[in-house]
Structure formats: C-alpha cells, structure tokens
Scaffold this active site. Structure first.
Site, PDB file in Angstrom:
ATOM      1  N   SER A 268       0.817  -1.463  -0.135  1.00 54.26           N
ATOM      2  CA  SER A 268      -0.001  -0.040   0.068  1.00 54.26           C
ATOM      3  C   SER A 268       0.680   1.743   0.063  1.00 54.26           C
ATOM      4  CB  SER A 268      -0.845  -0.118   0.958  1.00 54.26           C
ATOM      5  OG  SER A 268       0.099  -0.117   2.218  1.00 54.26           O
ATOM      6  N   ASP A 536      -2.413   6.520  11.778  1.00 49.88           N
ATOM      7  CA  ASP A 536      -2.516   5.760  11.132  1.00 49.88           C
ATOM      8  C   ASP A 536      -0.920   6.488  10.519  1.00 49.88           C
ATOM      9  OD1 ASP A 536      -1.112   4.519   8.076  1.00 49.88           O
ATOM     10  OD2 ASP A 536      -2.962   4.287   7.763  1.00 49.88           O
ATOM     11  N   HIS A 539       1.065   5.606   6.520  1.00 44.44           N
ATOM     12  CA  HIS A 539       1.081   6.073   5.636  1.00 44.44           C
ATOM     13  C   HIS A 539       0.923   7.447   5.233  1.00 44.44           C
ATOM     14  CE1 HIS A 539      -1.476   1.590   5.016  1.00 44.44           C
ATOM     15  NE2 HIS A 539      -0.669   1.874   3.364  1.00 44.44           N
TER      16      HIS A 539
END
Ligand SMILES: *[C@@H]1O[C@H](CO)[C@@H](O)[C@H](O)[C@H]1NC(C)=O
Ligand SMILES: *[C@@H]1O[C@H](CO)[C@@H](O)[C@H](O)[C@H]1NC(C)=O
Ligand SMILES: *[C@@H]1O[C@H](CO)[C@@H](O)[C@H](O)[C@H]1NC(C)=O
Ligand SMILES: *[C@@H]1O[C@H](CO)[C@@H](O)[C@H](O)[C@H]1NC(C)=O
Length: 569
Positions: A268, A536, A539
């Site tokens: 990702s 998070d 990312h």
C-alpha cells in the site's frame, strides 16, 4: 504613435498559452545553455502570433545563442525548426509593420527590434528551468481596415500564397520545435547523492499540485479534506546538499512515457506513491483524455491511462513481491501472513514488457519477528532440515498450509533473491528501467524524537529537525541492509535503489494519522479523538512526502539519454 502592449497569453488564439508553457525546458546546472528548442519554440509562438495578427514587418532573425552548443540528441530537429523559423519569419517580413517581441523571464530572452534586425539570446540561470513568457509590444495600432490595394489582383494573389506558405512552415516548425523541446534531457550530475540533503520550508515551490485539483486522490490520503488543520506538511521541499532535484515537469515525463507503461509493484505504500504519480502527471491532461480503472488484470492492477500519450501509470498489488496468502488486492487482512518465497511467476508475468518498473516490499514484514514461510505437504517435510522444509514443494494452489517460521531478515533476503533472479532472467535492460524503493518508515514511538507526552504521530506538525545519528524511529535497517546486499548481485539488469528511508524518517509530520479511512470509512470524530487506537502513522498524506519520492524517479527517468533514433518513437 500609440503603443499597445500585448501578451501572447492574453491574446493568443488557439493553443499558444499551452505552447508557451511547453517551452519551459530544463536548463543545465552550472550555467550551461538552455535547450535551443525552447527558444525556437518561443519564436514560433511569436511567428504564428504575428501571422494571425496580420502584422507585417520582421526581416531577419539572428540567433546569438550559445544554445547550439547544448548537448542535445535532437540537434537536427532543432536545426530544422530553426531553418523553418527563418523561412516563415522572412515571409512575414514582407508585410511591414513595426514590432518588438521579447521573451521575458530569464533564462530565455529573445529580442526582435523593429525595422530590420532581430536578435535572440538564450542564457541559462544556475537553478534550472524557467518557463518562457512571450510578451509582445506592438509599436503601432494594428490597421484593422482592409489593406490598400496597390498592386492589383496579381500582387494580392502572390501575397496570399506567401502567407499560406508562411503559415504552413510556421506550423510544421512549431510541431518540430514542440517535440524537440520536450525531448530534453534533464541534467542531474551523476556524482550528486540526491538522498543527502535537508528539508527546506518552501511555500513557493511546494506542493507541486493541490489536494483539490487531483480528482484521482482517494479519501485515504486527502488529509485536509478529512479535517487536518495545518497544511505545512505539504510545503517542505527536499534539497540535496550537492545539487538540485530537478523541478517536476509533467509534460516532459509524459513525453518519456509516450506509448509506454510505468508500473508500481508492491504494497500500500507503493500504492500511496502511485497515487502521487497519477496526480503529478494528470494536471496537464485535459478532462476526458485520462482514465483511471481499478482492479483490472484479475483484480491486481489499478491503471491510469493518458489517452493522447497512450501511456499508463499502473499499480500492481503484491505486498511481498512473491506469492503469499495476502495477494487478494481487496481482501488481504489475514491474521497469519504466509509467503511462498520461491514462487513469483504468477505475479511476474504481469510485469513483462513494462517499460518502468518500481518495486517495493517492507511494511508487511513488520507484523511479526519471524516470517511464516509455506512448507511442503506434511509428509514431505517430516524428516527435513529447516531449509529443505521450506517452500520448494508447497504451494497455496495445492492446498499446503504448513509453514516454517524464519527469522525476518533471512526470509526477506531470500525473497529478494527470488525476485532478483526473475528480474535478471526476464527483463530486457535495453527496454525496461527497474527501481527498488527503500523502506518507508513508521512513526509510532514519539519518545524517539523527544516528544515524551506524544501519541504516535498524532499532532505532529513539523519534521524532525534535530537529526542525530542515534535517531531510531523503529525502522528495521536489517531489511535495508538485505536489499543493499542483493541488489548488486543482478548481473544483466541494473536496479536503481531509491534511498528514501533516512530522509523520510524525518517526516513525522507527514502521515495521514487520524485524517484517513479505516476499513473503507472515514474516521468518526470519536475515533479521531483516539489516536492511540486509530492514528495511521504508516501511510502519507497527499500532496506530501511521496511526491518527493516520485521526484527521485523523475530525476532518473528524465536525465537518461533519449534513444538516438528519434523516428522510432
Ligand atoms: C529602425 O528605424 C529607426 C527609425 O524609424 C532608426 O532610427 C533605427 O536606426 C532603425 N533600426 C535599425 C536597426 O535599422
Ligand atoms: C500503446 O502503448 C502500448 C503499451 O506500451 C504499446 O504496446 C502500443 O504499441 C502503443 N500503441 C501505439 C499505437 O503506439
Ligand atoms: C542492448 O543493446 C545493445 C546495443 O544495441 C546490445 O549490444 C546489447 O547486447 C543489448 N543488451 C541486451 C541485454 O540485450
Ligand atoms: C533530539 O532528539 C533526541 C532523540 O534523538 C531527543 O532525545 C531530544 O529530546 C531531542 N531534542 C529536542 C530539542 O527536541
């Protein structure tokens, strides 16, 4: 005599504005000359403009440009353009009215002074590209009445033919110049370590695009729209110590990608970078001429397509590069991650023939200290040493479920060897350029940067400034070292290691944190208030840090020589 100033940008019919912007080509550092193409191109903007405006007098163009010395693989194209420019301008010159043309904004300057002479000069500034702006000053108000007929029909006819000829020449030269201008080779000194440098706050040059201007961004990364208040994370520009990172020019990159495919392969974080790349290039493509399709190729690929360039920017999901039980691009959150470390063909057949391949694998390795590696069927492995147990016979397809746990760095290196072997055997280095991305770091331990009361990366609004050798944000440098060991073992295919790890470790401010999705839904205000559970810190927001990673790719791609055979493109 009434003076009227006129900007081509303001008054040009058709695509001149675009054309003038396209003339912003790379200058070489250290004051080396600009591509002559830009200059010739600017002339064409100008010549065409003149033609269309029915202005009559320019006689001679004299290039006093050092740019002819520019090391360009397309010199003949430039010369062609130059010659055609001359012809066109000379034809126009038979039609007498005074004009001054200047191309403003260094490094390019062009001067055409009225009656009989015009000079063009090109000078390069030391810091790279600049777009040329063409500014026309008309000394006399244009005569809008029909021209007085003095020579009868025959003269008119001759003039009409000359005009047509001029227009034709101007347009073909414009096209040639346009192509030549975009076939620039961006200069990046080979000895310069792009990854050594510092983050500089620069509101002028960063970000390269705006969050609201890229329709392709997913909700996962649009931090401002998701409620983040400070946008300073978008404004840090990476400044290498010994040179400049070339300014990103989407047109130039798209020209490189014409009839080609660029593909990110990995997890990702590579998808994060792919989104960034799509945004970086899409801004110069008009609506309706670009398409993004998700989950093609049996679900594993997202493909951005630039119609007029016949170019793709793709992402292929393969979080471990080799086969694993996490290969479903939609449903891959499995508790026990198991890899099949010698199996890569199933993925790799989708990478064949791609022109630019950018691989990564890192984050999925961090869950557990040991990696679970698929073993053969139980009967095969009963009386087997560790290494013989692993992988060679077992496969997910045959229903194997047994696994052996292997120390993370050992398994990582073994996977990279599988990958390297495939690359070396199957990639044609004359066609394909291969990159391997360094490890994208997490920021989960605020103590590491001296924020004792902090919660993960939440509320961080500045990069780490007191950089020290002891900075430890938890990166597993053993995997980095593994990549350093394996990459040089490829014999046929050079792989460019994009060394983003240390410079990204400083960017504790750039993660999506609580301004993102969880299981496909935006975090609720309650969840946002609980960063310990929901932030998070893996990312990155976009625009943001991955744009810089893509600038490294850009620097490499745009600085490579063009194939010498221009007609083959
Ligand atoms: C252009 O014309 C002006 C007078 O209109 C004259 O003074 C000048 O010298 C001319 N320039 C050139 C380069 O011939
Ligand atoms: C379009 O791009 C694809 C992929 O690179 C290439 O195979 C194909 O030949 C291109 N089409 C044309 C018309 O050039
Ligand atoms: C790449 O091209 C060069 C020149 O055409 C050729 O000599 C070389 O063998 C090619 N390399 C590979 C790996 O095909
Ligand atoms: C600088 O970083 C270290 C950790 O590397 C940290 O312990 C220290 O408190 C930091 N100092 C400041 C002024 O932030």
């Amino acid at each position: 005599m009434q003076q009227r100033r006129k900007s081509v940008f303001a008054s040009a019919p058709f695509a001149m504005k675009q054309a003038a912007l396209g003339a912003g080509v790379a200058a070489r550092k250290n004051g080396a000359p600009l591509s002559l193409a830009a200059l010739v191109f600017a002339l064409f903007v100008f010549a065409t403009f003149l033609y269309n405006e029915d202005i009559k007098s320019i006689t001679d163009f004299q290039f006093t440009s050092g740019a002819t010395r520019a090391k360009s693989p397309d010199l003949h194209l430039l010369q062609e353009a130059q010659a055609a420019a001359h012809a066109a301008v000379n034809t126009l010159a038979k039609r007498g009215e005074e004009v001054i043309v200047r191309v403003l904004e260094a490094p390019l300057s062009l001067q055409a002074t009225s009656n009989s002479t015009a000079t063009a000069t090109a000078t390069a500034t030391s810091n790279g590209n600049a777009a040329a702006v063409v500014d026309v000053v008309q000394e006399k108000e244009r005569d809008v009445t029909l021209p007085t007929v003095t020579g009868g029909g025959g003269a008119d006819e001759a003039r009409r033919r000359a005009d047509e000829e001029a227009a034709e020449k101007a347009s073909s030269a414009k096209a040639a110049a346009e192509t030549a201008a975009l076939r620039t080779v961006v200069s990046v000194p080979e000895t310069c370590d792009l990854y050594r440098g510092e983050w500089v706050y620069d509101e002028v040059n960063a970000p390269v695009y705006k969050e609201g201007e890229c329709e392709f961004l997913t909700e996962q990364v649009t931090c401002m729209r998701n409620g983040r208040r400070d946008d300073s994370y978008q404004k840090w520009r990476w400044q290498p110590t010994d040179c400049d990172l070339p300014r990103f020019d989407a047109r130039l990159l798209l020209e490189r990608l014409r009839n080609k495919r660029l593909m990110f392969v990995g997890d990702s974080l590579n998808r994060n970078q792919w989104e960034s790349m799509v945004c970086l290039v899409q801004s110069v493509i008009p609506k309706g001429k670009k398409t993004l399709t998700k989950f093609v190729n049996g679900g594993s690929s997202n493909v951005f397509y630039a119609h007029e360039y016949n170019a793709t920017v793709e992402f292929y999901w393969a979080p471990f590069l080799v086969e694993s039980n996490s290969d479903n691009p939609k449903v891959h959150s499995v508790p026990d991650r198991i890899i099949q470390w010698h199996a890569i063909a199933k993925h790799a057949r989708n990478w064949l023939g791609v022109d630019y391949l950018i691989f990564n694998t890192y984050i999925w390795w961090l869950n557990t200290l040991d990696m679970k590696v698929l073993a053969g069927l139980e009967t095969d492995i009963a009386a087997c040493s560790l290494l013989c147990k692993i992988g060679r016979k077992g496969s997910f397809d045959q229903g194997s479920t047994e696994y052996v746990e292997v120390d993370r760095p050992v398994a990582y290196k073994e996977v990279l060897k599988t990958w390297a072997k495939w690359v070396d055997r199957n990639i044609d280095p004359n066609k394909t350029t291969v990159f391997f991305m360094g490890m994208s770091p997490n920021h989960i331990t605020p103590e590491a940067w001296g924020n004792k009361g902090g919660i993960k990366c939440a509320m961080e609004t500045l990069p780490i400034t007191n950089r020290s050798a002891s900075l430890d944000v938890g990166t597993d440098w053993r995997l980095y070292a593994g990549a350093q060991e394996v990459l040089p073992t490829l014999r046929r295919v050079p792989v460019h290691f994009v060394d983003i790890t240390a410079l990204s470790e400083l960017r504790k401010d750039a993660h999506t944190s609580v301004h993102t999705l969880r299981q496909g839904k935006l975090l609720t205000p309650e969840q946002q208030a609980d960063p310990k559970t929901y932030a998070d810190c893996i990312h990155w927001c976009l625009p943001g840090l991955p744009d810089t990673w893509n600038q490294f790719l850009y620097a490499r791609i745009a600085s490579s020589p063009w194939p010498t055979d221009v007609t083959s493109q």
